[in-house]
Every structure is written in structure tokens, then in C-alpha cells.
Motif scaffolding. Structure first.
Motif, short mmCIF file in Angstrom:
data_model
loop_
_atom_site.label_atom_id
_atom_site.label_comp_id
_atom_site.label_asym_id
_atom_site.label_seq_id
_atom_site.Cartn_x
_atom_site.Cartn_y
_atom_site.Cartn_z
N GLN A 107 28.92 51.88 41.08
CA GLN A 107 30.12 51.13 40.67
C GLN A 107 31.32 52.05 40.50
OE1 GLN A 107 29.53 47.84 40.52
NE2 GLN A 107 31.63 47.31 40.10
N ARG A 109 33.28 51.38 31.55
CA ARG A 109 33.80 50.22 32.29
C ARG A 109 32.89 49.86 33.45
NH1 ARG A 109 39.99 49.08 34.04
NH2 ARG A 109 39.62 47.08 35.00
N TYR A 147 39.19 43.36 32.08
CA TYR A 147 40.42 43.07 32.80
C TYR A 147 41.33 42.15 32.00
CZ TYR A 147 38.30 45.14 36.93
OH TYR A 147 37.73 46.01 37.80
N GLU A 181 34.39 42.88 31.86
CA GLU A 181 34.86 44.07 32.57
C GLU A 181 36.13 44.66 31.97
OE1 GLU A 181 35.18 43.08 36.70
OE2 GLU A 181 33.02 42.95 36.95
N ASN A 192 29.97 48.06 32.08
CA ASN A 192 30.33 46.69 31.74
C ASN A 192 30.37 45.81 32.99
OD1 ASN A 192 30.47 47.08 28.98
ND2 ASN A 192 32.64 47.56 29.00
N GLU A 193 30.85 46.35 34.10
CA GLU A 193 30.89 45.61 35.35
C GLU A 193 29.48 45.31 35.84
OE1 GLU A 193 33.25 48.05 37.96
OE2 GLU A 193 35.12 47.54 36.95
N LYS A 230 33.18 37.23 33.39
CA LYS A 230 33.13 38.54 34.04
C LYS A 230 34.43 39.32 33.79
CE LYS A 230 32.57 40.84 38.47
NZ LYS A 230 32.48 40.70 39.92
N GLU A 231 35.56 38.66 33.90
CA GLU A 231 36.85 39.32 33.68
C GLU A 231 36.95 39.85 32.24
OE1 GLU A 231 39.43 39.80 35.99
OE2 GLU A 231 37.90 39.14 37.41
#
Length: 155
Positions: free
Chosen positions: A46, A62, A115, A113, A65-66, A109-110
Motif C-alpha cells: 500500500q 495511514r 481522507y 483512511e 488504515n487503508e 473507507k474515507e
């Protein structure tokens, strides 16, 4: 750090980890130790873009987390099955519950992650009472607001 890489039993992981140590920072390579063993290779993958270069401004945390977000979405999609017709498409241009569920999963997901921290999601009230949607709402401690629309017909 080098000792941990040398002790790694998974040859592919050891190779990727060594590459990370060479191309990335020592901190990145060291932070891999904080990731559970079964996720280390996925996290290192990733950290790289499809062209094989390290992504800019992406930490191990990060990337982890993704990986967790992708796993969560895959599990939710797998458990939901396909309750729609064979095509999975909405009829007459209407949005089906599956599409709304996917949208909620994307929002999840956002958030995971990193974002976004705040979002507004507009949906039919029925979606809010879906068990999978409730799990996402609970997981992220989301707030829910209802907008009541009244229509008056004056004759």
C-alpha cells in the motif's frame, strides 16, 4: 531493523521490507514492526503506487488504515451477498439499497483512511435502518438528522 528483516520467514515480505528500508525512511521500515505480521506485506504494498514508487505523504499508519478499510469493505460486501436481481441494477433509474450500501461503505473507507472527518450523506430513511448501515454508523459514531418534507396540495 535489519535483524528483524533477516528473521522474517516469508521471503517475499523480507524482500519488500528490505526494499522499503532502502527506498524509504528508517522510520517507515521500523514502523512496519507495529503492524500485525499478517498485514505487513499488504501495508508495504500500500505504501507504493502502481508504478512501483513510494507514494508521497503516506505513513505506515495511514497505509495500515487503508488495508483495514479494504478488508472491512470486502467483508461487508461478502456478507451482504447479492440480494438484487441478477444484474444488480436498479429498475427504471431508481437507486437500489445495494447502491446506497456501497455508498455508505465508501464513506466508511474515507473516514478510516483519514481522507475525511466530516461528511454529509443524503439517503432514503430506509437505508438508515439497515443493520449493515447501522454498524457503520455506530462504528464511526455518526450523527443522524432527519429532514421531514411535507407537501401540501391546495385546491
Amino acid at each position: 531493523m535489519v535483524e528483524a528483516i533477516q528473521k522474517e520467514e516469508n521471503a517475499d515480505l523480507a524482500k519488500k521490507w528490505s526494499k522499503l528500508l532502502e527506498e524509504g525512511t528508517n522510520k517507515m521500515a521500523y514502523d512496519i514492526l507495529s503492524v500485525p505480521t499478517e498485514d505487513r506485506e499488504s501495508v508495504i504494498d500500500q505504501l507504493y503506487n502502481p508504478e512501483g514508487r513510494l507514494r508521497k505523504k503516506v505513513s505506515v499508519e495511514r497505509a495500515y488504515n487503508e488495508v483495514k478499510a479494504e478488508r472491512l469493505i470486502d467483508a461487508e460486501l461478502e456478507s451482504s451477498g447479492n440480494s438484487n436481481d441478477a444484474s444488480g441494477e436498479a429498475v427504471d433509474g431508481e437507486t437500489n439499497d445495494s447502491d446506497m450500501g456501497k455508498c455508505m461503505q465508501r464513506a466508511s473507507k474515507e473516514i478510516v483512511e483519514g481522507y475525511t472527518k466530516t461528511a454529509i450523506y443524503l439517503c432514503d430513511s430506509g437505508v438508515l435502518f439497515n443493520k449493515k448501515t447501522q454498524n457503520i454508523i455506530d462504528q464511526h459514531e455518526m450523527s443522524i438528522a432527519f429532514l421531514a418534507v411535507m407537501r401540501y396540495i391546495i385546491i
